[in-house]
Enzyme design. Structure first.
Site, short mmCIF file in Angstrom:
data_model
loop_
_atom_site.label_atom_id
_atom_site.label_comp_id
_atom_site.label_asym_id
_atom_site.label_seq_id
_atom_site.Cartn_x
_atom_site.Cartn_y
_atom_site.Cartn_z
CG HIS A 107 -4.96 -2.50 -1.72
ND1 HIS A 107 -5.45 -3.41 -0.82
CD2 HIS A 107 -4.48 -1.45 -0.97
CE1 HIS A 107 -5.29 -2.96 0.42
NE2 HIS A 107 -4.70 -1.77 0.34
CD1 TRP A 154 -2.17 -5.96 3.93
CD2 TRP A 154 -2.03 -5.46 6.12
NE1 TRP A 154 -0.90 -6.31 4.36
CE2 TRP A 154 -0.79 -6.01 5.71
CE3 TRP A 154 -2.19 -5.07 7.43
CZ2 TRP A 154 0.28 -6.17 6.58
CZ3 TRP A 154 -1.13 -5.23 8.32
CH2 TRP A 154 0.11 -5.79 7.88
CB SER A 168 -6.03 -0.58 3.08
OG SER A 168 -4.73 -1.12 3.08
CG MET A 169 -3.13 -1.36 7.40
SD MET A 169 -1.74 -0.73 8.36
CE MET A 169 -0.41 -1.78 7.75
CG PHE A 209 0.01 1.80 5.78
CD1 PHE A 209 0.31 1.92 7.13
CD2 PHE A 209 1.05 1.75 4.87
CE1 PHE A 209 1.62 2.00 7.57
CE2 PHE A 209 2.37 1.83 5.29
CZ PHE A 209 2.66 1.95 6.64
CG ASP A 248 -5.68 -6.04 -2.93
OD1 ASP A 248 -4.49 -5.69 -2.86
OD2 ASP A 248 -6.53 -5.74 -2.06
#
Length: 308
Positions: free
Chosen positions: A255, A202, A177-178, A109, A223
């Site tokens: 993270h 995520w 992440s995303m 993201f 994280d």
């Protein structure tokens, strides 16, 4: 002394002659097989697994900042593609070993491909074609990033300038992440993928029983953006028990640890990609028995031995 009837003597001579012919034939066949094996690089081992690339691995070779292959890279403009935002392709320079498996990697993201660029040459030098991509926008959600990963794979194998270097049957996805959440989305949508590695992933979807792709989930014990208790751990637990899967939790990490060169991430990512994209069982030793906790590993779970 008992004399055999002439018919029995003839039969015995015929059998002895036939037996000698069979032995000579088998010897000739064995010699031919040995010659054929000698002519094949790597002998019988190469014939058993034509996808092996590079020398036999060691801890030092998979922890090194570069593998045995010299690499080159080429930029892909967003103006010349559709379905994703362009990126950079890293690939082994030599074509002597034939085609390579490939992996596409998505950033997270608000991030760009620069945030995961370190993985490009590191993985490519181990014998993969690696495509680090930009997404259409930096705020794209995991489902969109999953579709973009697949669009990038299709571009890589069908249109890119290095498509002749890629084996389109041996493909994987990674993401941070995303982008990690998107990795799971891509694996769910395309079961033919050979490997998936979400890095501190995520996603609002916590359950992935549909995934059929061997998946290594990497989380970080520190994280606070995608805490492992509400993301990586439930992701891992929801994967089918029959699936080749593993969960690596980094110790003393955050993270954003996957955004910088990291030996532990590289070591186990290389081993996972080699084992499942290349079917290279020489790398099984780094995954099974399960790695122990250490200064860099807070936890490691998985199924051993692997079935694929």
């Amino acid at each position: 002394m008992q004399h055999l009837p002439s018919g029995d003597t003839s039969t015995r001579r015929h059998r002895m002659s036939k037996s000698r012919s069979v032995r000579l034939g088998l010897a000739a066949a064995a010699a031919t097989a040995g010659l054929v094996t000698a002519l094949i690089p790597g002998g019988a081992q190469a014939a058993a697994n034509p996808y092996e690339r590079g020398p036999a691995p060691s801890n030092s070779s998979i922890e090194a900042s570069r593998g045995s292959y010299a690499t080159s890279q080429t930029t892909v403009s967003s103006l010349g593609v559709s379905g994703f935002g362009g990126g950079t392709i890293y690939y082994p320079t030599s074509t002597a070993d034939g085609t390579f498996g490939a992996v596409v990697i998505s950033p997270g993201f608000t991030a760009y491909q620069s945030s995961i660029a370190w993985l490009g040459p590191r993985l490519a030098s181990q014998g993969f074609v690696v495509f680090t991509i930009d997404t259409n926008t930096t705020v794209d959600q995991p489902d969109s990033r999953g579709r973009q990963l697949l669009s990038a794979l299709d571009y890589l194998t069908q249109q890119s300038s290095v498509r002749s270097r890629v084996d389109s049957s041996r493909l994987g996805v990674m993401g941070h992440s995303m982008g990690g959440g998107g990795t799971l989305e891509a694996a769910k949508s395309r079961p033919s993928l050979q490997a998936a590695i979400p890095l501190t992933g995520w996603n609002t979807d916590k359950t992935w029983p549909e995934v059929k792709t061997p998946t290594l989930i990497v989380g970080s014990d520190g994280d606070t953006v995608a805490p492992v208790a509400s993301h990586s751990v439930p992701f891992y637990n929801s994967l089918p028990s029959s699936l080749d899967k593993a969960y690596l939790e980094l110790r003393g990490a955050t993270h954003f640890t996957p955004n910088s060169s990291n030996t532990t991430i590289a070591k186990y990512s290389i081993s996972w990609l080699k084992r499942f994209i290349d079917n290279d069982t020489r790398y099984e030793q780094f995954l099974c028995p399960l790695p122990s906790t250490s200064l860099t590993i807070a936890a490691y779970r998985g199924n051993c031995p692997h079935t694929s």
